[in-house]
Write a protein that holds these residues in place. Structure first.
Motif, PDB file in Angstrom:
ATOM      1  N   UNK A  62      -8.704  56.405 -17.941  1.00  0.00           N
ATOM      2  CA  UNK A  62      -8.437  54.965 -17.962  1.00  0.00           C
ATOM      3  C   UNK A  62      -9.485  54.303 -18.849  1.00  0.00           C
ATOM      4  N   UNK A  63      -9.035  53.402 -19.696  1.00  0.00           N
ATOM      5  CA  UNK A  63      -9.950  52.666 -20.577  1.00  0.00           C
ATOM      6  C   UNK A  63      -9.459  51.218 -20.634  1.00  0.00           C
ATOM      7  N   UNK A  64      -9.519  50.553 -19.502  1.00  0.00           N
ATOM      8  CA  UNK A  64      -8.845  49.257 -19.382  1.00  0.00           C
ATOM      9  C   UNK A  64      -9.679  48.107 -19.944  1.00  0.00           C
ATOM     10  N   UNK A  65      -9.000  47.013 -20.248  1.00  0.00           N
ATOM     11  CA  UNK A  65      -9.727  45.773 -20.473  1.00  0.00           C
ATOM     12  C   UNK A  65     -10.325  45.348 -19.150  1.00  0.00           C
ATOM     13  N   UNK A  66     -11.441  44.654 -19.244  1.00  0.00           N
ATOM     14  CA  UNK A  66     -12.123  44.218 -18.018  1.00  0.00           C
ATOM     15  C   UNK A  66     -12.019  42.706 -17.918  1.00  0.00           C
ATOM     16  N   UNK A  80      -8.470  45.767 -14.485  1.00  0.00           N
ATOM     17  CA  UNK A  80      -9.553  45.723 -13.506  1.00  0.00           C
ATOM     18  C   UNK A  80     -10.155  44.342 -13.540  1.00  0.00           C
ATOM     19  N   UNK A  98      -2.782  48.066 -16.817  1.00  0.00           N
ATOM     20  CA  UNK A  98      -3.727  47.944 -15.726  1.00  0.00           C
ATOM     21  C   UNK A  98      -4.838  46.956 -16.063  1.00  0.00           C
TER      22      UNK A  98
END
Lengths: 256, 256
Positions: free
Chosen positions: A9-13, A97, A95
DNA sequence: TTGGATAAAAGTATCAAATACTTTTTTATT
DNA sequence: AATAAAAAAGTATTTGATACTTTTATCCAA
């Protein structure tokens, strides 16, 4: 052996900031909501959010939010981490976060909707043991009893009307109220909404709003005895109202 | 107007899991450390970590860690969020956000180092008001007083010897100890390390380890009076030791 | 089988803190 | 100057926390 389960997972925060304040006129605790301008959930009221940028600490991002969304350009305020929300059901599509923070603003500065917001308004908060209400004029948001994540997703997310906050922001608000209530007797940072100094009656008003009771249900004499160790008297009284002038206090220590 | 400040952060997400347990033989509270096999900080002891994967909840990742790093394949345990660590100084090179969780394992299962670890060991924890020690045989980690993030980065990170944990894991441990201590009187989830049921003496042993005092400094009679509302008596006694058999209890409610 | 040793449970007395309530002090208004 | 309002200060009762003692249950050895 390319397995989708092995993709990292390498999501925007997203940084979500619950900005608290206090209306000295009405004695009401306030939180700031913005009406979303962009997709998704356009037009819906939400907690102010922003994406975390490179070379920016989470605290910096939380403060930048205040400047961007509501036009408030002020020095650093006390910002503390609330929790991180990672449930896959919390938003449609990719996704997201969310790192949730809380900021306590002294006074109740006037607002102007900034980038990404159709409007920005202070909403009065009334908390009960298991639920809370937000209201501003005719606008009102009320939650059913919110006890835990599963309870929230199974019962609360179902009715999709405009009377709900965007995404899982009602759940985030519930977690915030719960956290603040738990800390009322040993680290009441929420009193920072009262500014540099406050009277014991103002402190009791904030406590009453969070406990869902009347101010008069908290005896001044007893409140002083049980909570004074958390406060430091800051010199002399000062005000132009009837009655004996109250002493002024500030929080003895401010930390997580 | 390409501004590096406008580049959105899209970091890998590290799940760090503080796994607690209890040694009934020695009456010592334990945490699990692994010796890092990969870069960076190869060979250094650390809290078990893994990268968050797509289509995996943070809780799932925290439990997967237990299986991968120490070969423990068991049903779901109580896992709760501790905090999220975002400071840019926390690791060299690319930014790494860490979502820290805590898991409480009943008993003290034997370990086998799994993927990414040279070794896996239980370390006994001794906590004092401002610092803590971890020890396993000759191996020992002791922190100086750790009070807040700035204090940690300015004083503690400087001496780089093998006697330190990897990254900012000493700071994460300090936050964990502090959180557990604060909850001892209203939500002592740490007692889940004692399994399905426990005696009051075992409960006092855990409390003593966290408060840095001797078990005998906590009076059984008084402990019962002040904490029994948190417990439920589970039927009958049972044991093969000298003395009157103790009653068994379990936690009345387990939640954040 | 019985008595000593051990360990926990149960009980008690004292002390401190929380709560409910009353009185005093201070200041603005009339 | 009298009155009303509001906070501070004081008091009495109740509740909870602490220190300490006694009783009960069990094992083990004489």
């Amino acid at each position: 052996m390319v397995d989708t389960a092995m993709i990292l997972e390498q999501p925007y925060i997203t940084i979500t900031n619950i900005i608290w304040s206090f209306d000295r006129q009405t004695g009401q605790l306030q939180v700031l909501l913005v009406q979303r301008a962009g997709e998704p959930e356009t037009g819906r009221w939400a907690l102010p959010e922003t994406f975390m940028r490179a070379n920016e600490s989470a605290d910096e991002a939380a403060l930048r939010l205040i400047k961007e969304k509501i036009g408030l350009k002020l020095a650093a305020f006390h910002t503390e981490q609330l929790a991180t929300f990672t449930d896959q059901r919390r938003s449609e599509g990719a996704r997201a976060l969310s790192l949730a923070y809380m900021t306590f603003l002294p006074e109740m500065p006037p607002l102007q909707a900034g980038y990404g917001a159709l409007a920005a308004q202070w909403f009065a908060v009334t908390a009960q043991p298991t639920h809370f209400q937000l209201h501003h004029g005719a606008l009102e948001f009320a939650t059913a009893a919110v006890l835990n994540t599963e309870n929230y997703y199974q019962q609360l997310r179902l009715p999709e009307t405009m009377a709900h906050l965007a995404f899982d922001h009602e759940w985030i608000m519930a977690v915030a109220c719960s956290r603040i209530k738990n800390k009322l007797d040993y680290q009441p940072n929420i009193l920072l909404v009262l500014g540099d100094s406050f009277t014991l009656k103002e402190a009791r008003t904030v406590y009453a709003a969070l406990l869902g009771i009347d101010v008069h249900a908290i005896d001044n004499s007893n409140f002083k005895k049980t909570h004074q160790h958390l406060f430091v008297e800051v010199g002399t009284v000062s005000q132009r109202t009837i009655g004996r002038p109250a002493k002024l206090f500030r929080l003895a220590r401010v930390q997580d």
